[in-house]
Design a protein around this motif. Structure first.
Motif, PDB file in Angstrom:
ATOM      1  N   LYS A 123      34.122  33.593  41.155  1.00  0.00           N
ATOM      2  CA  LYS A 123      34.400  34.480  40.191  1.00  0.00           C
ATOM      3  C   LYS A 123      35.421  35.367  40.761  1.00  0.00           C
ATOM      4  O   LYS A 123      36.302  36.049  40.135  1.00  0.00           O
ATOM      5  CB  LYS A 123      32.947  35.260  40.139  1.00  0.00           C
ATOM      6  N   GLN A 124      35.610  35.794  42.151  1.00  0.00           N
ATOM      7  CA  GLN A 124      36.423  36.699  42.730  1.00  0.00           C
ATOM      8  C   GLN A 124      37.694  36.031  42.761  1.00  0.00           C
ATOM      9  O   GLN A 124      38.703  36.697  42.508  1.00  0.00           O
ATOM     10  CB  GLN A 124      35.771  36.640  44.437  1.00  0.00           C
ATOM     11  N   GLN A 125      37.614  34.631  42.901  1.00  0.00           N
ATOM     12  CA  GLN A 125      39.137  33.997  42.780  1.00  0.00           C
ATOM     13  C   GLN A 125      39.867  34.065  41.432  1.00  0.00           C
ATOM     14  O   GLN A 125      41.140  34.338  41.298  1.00  0.00           O
ATOM     15  CB  GLN A 125      38.936  32.573  43.112  1.00  0.00           C
ATOM     16  N   GLU A 156      39.378  36.847  39.359  1.00  0.00           N
ATOM     17  CA  GLU A 156      39.446  38.037  38.903  1.00  0.00           C
ATOM     18  C   GLU A 156      40.914  38.033  38.297  1.00  0.00           C
ATOM     19  O   GLU A 156      41.868  38.064  39.282  1.00  0.00           O
ATOM     20  CB  GLU A 156      39.212  39.083  40.011  1.00  0.00           C
ATOM     21  N   GLY A 157      41.266  38.813  37.430  1.00  0.00           N
ATOM     22  CA  GLY A 157      42.695  39.274  36.902  1.00  0.00           C
ATOM     23  C   GLY A 157      43.239  37.983  36.235  1.00  0.00           C
ATOM     24  O   GLY A 157      44.275  37.967  35.562  1.00  0.00           O
ATOM     25  N   LYS A 158      42.548  36.789  36.180  1.00  0.00           N
ATOM     26  CA  LYS A 158      43.155  35.763  35.279  1.00  0.00           C
ATOM     27  C   LYS A 158      42.237  35.390  34.058  1.00  0.00           C
ATOM     28  O   LYS A 158      41.099  34.877  33.867  1.00  0.00           O
ATOM     29  CB  LYS A 158      42.974  34.355  36.337  1.00  0.00           C
ATOM     30  N   GLU A 159      42.902  36.191  33.214  1.00  0.00           N
ATOM     31  CA  GLU A 159      42.327  36.234  31.618  1.00  0.00           C
ATOM     32  C   GLU A 159      42.281  34.957  31.142  1.00  0.00           C
ATOM     33  O   GLU A 159      41.536  34.568  30.149  1.00  0.00           O
ATOM     34  CB  GLU A 159      43.008  37.310  30.794  1.00  0.00           C
ATOM     35  N   GLU A 160      43.091  33.907  31.501  1.00  0.00           N
ATOM     36  CA  GLU A 160      43.214  32.724  30.642  1.00  0.00           C
ATOM     37  C   GLU A 160      42.041  31.833  31.269  1.00  0.00           C
ATOM     38  O   GLU A 160      41.787  30.630  30.453  1.00  0.00           O
ATOM     39  CB  GLU A 160      44.421  32.008  31.068  1.00  0.00           C
ATOM     40  N   ASP A 202      37.878  31.542  33.062  1.00  0.00           N
ATOM     41  CA  ASP A 202      36.609  32.034  33.629  1.00  0.00           C
ATOM     42  C   ASP A 202      35.403  30.855  34.178  1.00  0.00           C
ATOM     43  O   ASP A 202      35.799  29.964  33.508  1.00  0.00           O
ATOM     44  CB  ASP A 202      35.919  33.053  32.698  1.00  0.00           C
TER      45      ASP A 202
END
Length: 443
Positions: free
Chosen positions: A275-277, A279-283, A285
């Motif tokens: 989940k930390q990796q 973060e910021g990758k909206e495309e 999850d």
């Protein structure tokens, strides 16, 4: 004890059995894991089973009531030879399932006269044989007929139990066949597998493939009375639709499962790092859904509190449906679904153990990259090692040398890929688990 019994349980398979003992049999039957295979590879030419079931000691079998039944009464029937023993827990668990399937088939008027099972015992003595046979509604080779029991074991190359060999009536046609993986077929298809012909098995495999090809998150995780999952707090309802486009892990586990006590904290750590990796990758999850086989609501609730992810409500009918659909034979187990809702892998647990958060997104491409990296690392490892937990020298071997997946005899976790293996007795450990023995200059 017969030769079959002696060679059936190696140190590795004993590890598997110990782990499988933690499975709640009321939830899902347990047997060793296997991959989906092409059934043609298990088919041999048909045989006249009437001649191999009779012996110089007599041409009869024992009924469940102890009466003598002529072998000739099996003529024209589909016959399952059931190699089993009461001293091995996977056998007793499979027997319960087989009894249920047998009774359902016997209740079908069009099947009743065309199917029979014959028990071929590997029990240690007559008392054990009689006690075990009392739970079976089918026929049996007399325990005193050791010659026939041994001959059948050798003829069908039975190396492990439980084993169910399906014999088609010998009608002198080219498609008469012997199916050796009856246990797998019964676990996977139940009564639907009858009459165990090539055509029927191919039909079932096609239906299974079509179902998996068309699966979606909604079809897997919802039903008409529920379209949500539980979050934290447990009263929070999270729509299943919110998982669309995410990589999703289905975590089959239970509070009472001993192997899960080690794996669940590891999975929590890996989950949080992934989940930390992202973060910021909206495309993209990642999410995990707990699929519980706890015994009661209290166990479920207290166990779920240790998890940072979602859950299917306790005792929801979807739980058993998913266990059957994904052929879950033991827990803990992690099935990973891709953003499109299709199955990526059923080996999520092994991948987490091997690669931790680096396994994400668990695809074949990603695993292929990691395997190449592991191969490079293996080039720098000693070809042999002495391990403090084993008396024999261990040899570095690749996946496939010992049958693919293994249970590490040091950490008790499943693994794939390279391992240090004892070529004498099958003892295996992860390379990371080896504890080299320090030897003096004279050793």
């Amino acid at each position: 004890m017969e030769e079959l019994e002696k060679k059936n349980i190696s140190s590795t398979s004993m590890k598997e059995e110990e782990e499988e003992e933690e499975i709640d049999n009321s939830f899902v039957p347990v047997y060793h894991s296997f991959s989906s295979q092409n059934y043609h590879s298990h088919v041999a030419s048909g045989v006249d089973y009437l001649s191999i079931l009779a012996s110089k000691h007599g041409d009869f079998l024992l009924s469940s009531a102890g009466d003598q039944v002529k072998v000739s009464e099996l003529e024209g029937k589909v016959v399952g030879l059931y190699f089993s023993a009461n001293w091995y827990s996977p056998c007793t668990k499979f027997t319960n399932l087989l009894v249920n399937v047998y009774q359902q088939l016997k209740e079908c008027s069009n099947v009743n006269l065309g199917f029979e099972i014959v028990f071929v015992s590997s029990d240690e003595d007559l008392n054990a044989f009689n006690a075990y046979r009392s739970s079976m509604p089918w026929l049996a080779i007399p325990f005193s007929d050791l010659e026939t029991r041994r001959a059948l074991t050798q003829k069908f190359d039975v190396e492990g139990i439980p084993c169910l060999v399906i014999l088609q009536p010998n009608d002198n046609k080219l498609d008469s066949a012997v199916i050796k993986d009856g246990v797998e077929l019964v676990y996977r298809y139940g009564v639907q597998a009858f009459p165990f012909t090539r055509e029927r098995l191919e039909e079932l495999r096609e239906k299974e493939k079509e179902k998996h090809d068309s699966q979606t998150l909604s079809s897997l995780l919802t039903h008409e009375a529920r379209d949500f999952l539980l979050g934290h707090p447990s009263s929070k309802q999270v729509p299943v639709a919110s998982l669309k486009g995410k990589t999703v892990g289905l975590y089959f586990s239970a509070q009472w499962c001993i192997p899960a006590k080690k794996f669940t904290p590891r999975l929590v750590s890996v989950y949080e790092k992934i989940k930390q990796q992202l973060e910021g990758k909206e495309e993209e999850d990642f999410e995990i859904v707990f699929v519980s086989s706890d015994h009661n609501q209290v166990e479920f609730a207290t166990y779920f509190e240790t998890m940072p992810w979602l859950a299917i409500p306790f005792d929801d009918p979807t739980i058993k449906a998913l266990a059957k659909y994904f052929d879950i034979r033991g827990i803990p187990s992690l099935v990973v679904l891709g953003p499109d809702g299709k199955t990526v892998t059923k080996q999520g647990r092994s991948l987490v153990n091997l690669y931790k958060e680096n396994a994400y997104p668990f695809t074949k491409t990603r695993v292929g990259i990691l395997e190449k990296q592991m191969d490079e690392i293996a080039k720098g490892l000693p070809k042999t090692e002495t391990h403090s937990g084993h008396r024999h020298e261990l040899t570095l071997v690749p996946e496939g040398h010992g049958g693919g997946a293994f249970i590490c005899c040091d950490c008790d976790e499943q693994g794939y890929g390279w391992a240090y293996q004892c070529l004498e007795c099958g003892y295996e450990v992860h390379p990371k688990c080896v504890k080299p023995v320090c030897r003096g200059p004279d050793n």
